[in-house]
Design a protein around this motif. Structure first.
Motif, PDB file in Angstrom:
ATOM      1  N   GLN A  66       0.847  -1.188   0.000  1.00 58.39           N
ATOM      2  CA  GLN A  66       0.000   0.000   0.000  1.00 58.39           C
ATOM      3  C   GLN A  66       0.881   1.235   0.000  1.00 58.39           C
ATOM      4  O   GLN A  66       1.780   1.381   0.820  1.00 58.39           O
ATOM      5  CB  GLN A  66      -0.910   0.009   1.223  1.00 58.39           C
ATOM      6  N   GLY A  69      -0.128   4.991   0.199  1.00 58.29           N
ATOM      7  CA  GLY A  69      -1.228   5.950   0.329  1.00 58.29           C
ATOM      8  C   GLY A  69      -2.550   5.253   0.063  1.00 58.29           C
ATOM      9  O   GLY A  69      -2.899   4.299   0.733  1.00 58.29           O
ATOM     10  N   SER A  70      -3.285   5.733  -0.937  1.00 59.11           N
ATOM     11  CA  SER A  70      -4.553   5.088  -1.284  1.00 59.11           C
ATOM     12  C   SER A  70      -4.416   4.232  -2.542  1.00 59.11           C
ATOM     13  O   SER A  70      -5.397   3.889  -3.175  1.00 59.11           O
ATOM     14  CB  SER A  70      -5.636   6.147  -1.501  1.00 59.11           C
ATOM     15  N   GLU A  97      -5.758   2.164  -8.214  1.00 61.98           N
ATOM     16  CA  GLU A  97      -5.998   3.470  -7.599  1.00 61.98           C
ATOM     17  C   GLU A  97      -7.240   3.411  -6.714  1.00 61.98           C
ATOM     18  O   GLU A  97      -8.309   3.030  -7.174  1.00 61.98           O
ATOM     19  CB  GLU A  97      -6.218   4.540  -8.675  1.00 61.98           C
ATOM     20  N   ASN A  98      -7.100   3.797  -5.468  1.00 61.09           N
ATOM     21  CA  ASN A  98      -8.200   3.925  -4.518  1.00 61.09           C
ATOM     22  C   ASN A  98      -9.202   2.779  -4.622  1.00 61.09           C
ATOM     23  O   ASN A  98     -10.324   2.961  -5.075  1.00 61.09           O
ATOM     24  CB  ASN A  98      -8.916   5.266  -4.713  1.00 61.09           C
ATOM     25  N   GLN A 150     -11.804  -0.707   3.308  1.00 68.34           N
ATOM     26  CA  GLN A 150     -11.788  -0.162   4.657  1.00 68.34           C
ATOM     27  C   GLN A 150     -10.537  -0.650   5.362  1.00 68.34           C
ATOM     28  O   GLN A 150     -10.005  -1.720   5.055  1.00 68.34           O
ATOM     29  CB  GLN A 150     -13.028  -0.603   5.425  1.00 68.34           C
ATOM     30  N   SER A 151     -10.055   0.124   6.312  1.00 74.51           N
ATOM     31  CA  SER A 151      -8.833  -0.287   6.998  1.00 74.51           C
ATOM     32  C   SER A 151      -9.103  -1.544   7.814  1.00 74.51           C
ATOM     33  O   SER A 151     -10.172  -1.734   8.378  1.00 74.51           O
ATOM     34  CB  SER A 151      -8.306   0.827   7.885  1.00 74.51           C
ATOM     35  N   TRP A 191      -4.740  -3.174   5.443  1.00 70.94           N
ATOM     36  CA  TRP A 191      -4.997  -1.902   4.736  1.00 70.94           C
ATOM     37  C   TRP A 191      -5.133  -0.835   5.799  1.00 70.94           C
ATOM     38  O   TRP A 191      -5.879  -0.973   6.755  1.00 70.94           O
ATOM     39  CB  TRP A 191      -6.256  -2.016   3.899  1.00 70.94           C
TER      40      TRP A 191
END
Length: 138
Positions: free
Chosen positions: A64, A66-67, A107-108, A112-113, A137
């Motif tokens: 990972q 960032g997003s 990308e994105n 959810q974390s 994540w």
């Protein structure tokens, strides 16, 4: 009115019955997630998954940034199916198809974390490959 031994036995039996009813109604309200919707067929096809996985070891790794989800390793010839499985909530399960044009970045992905299990499926020529990975994540 004097309480006798029979009253105590009745009170304990009634409390036990009420407790059992509480447990039954509480269990009926619990959410049960199956690992797979068609788990029986997946179990029958599991030998094919083992064969796909044994063809090559640890070809890809997930990271990972960032997003963005970055998939590092050799680029496959064809499309790759990424399936994200959330053990704690099956409603969050999702899958993506990475095409060779898109590269190896997602990308994105809208995850959810938390903890995710990732299944990668791809084909090169007439050989099918499979790899599993686990990731956090953030």
């Amino acid at each position: 009115m004097k309480l006798h031994f029979g009253h105590g036995v009745f009170a304990i039996a009634a409390a036990f019955v009420i407790f059992i009813f509480f447990l039954v109604f509480n269990m009926l309200g619990q959410k049960v997630d199956l690992v797979e919707q068609n788990y029986y067929q997946k179990g029958l096809d599991y030998q094919q998954e083992i064969e796909k996985q044994s063809r090559e070891k640890e070809r890809f790794s997930l990271k990972q940034e960032g997003s963005v989800l970055v998939l590092s390793g050799q680029k496959p010839e064809g499309d790759m199916l990424l399936q994200f499985y959330r053990p704690s909530d099956s409603q969050l399960d999702t899958s993506f198809i990475l095409t060779t044009d898109a590269g190896q970045k997602l990308e994105n992905p809208g995850l959810q974390s938390g903890f995710w299990k990732v299944k990668l499926n791809w084909k090169e020529g007439d050989q099918a490959y499979y790899q599993q990975a686990e990731m956090m994540w953030k």
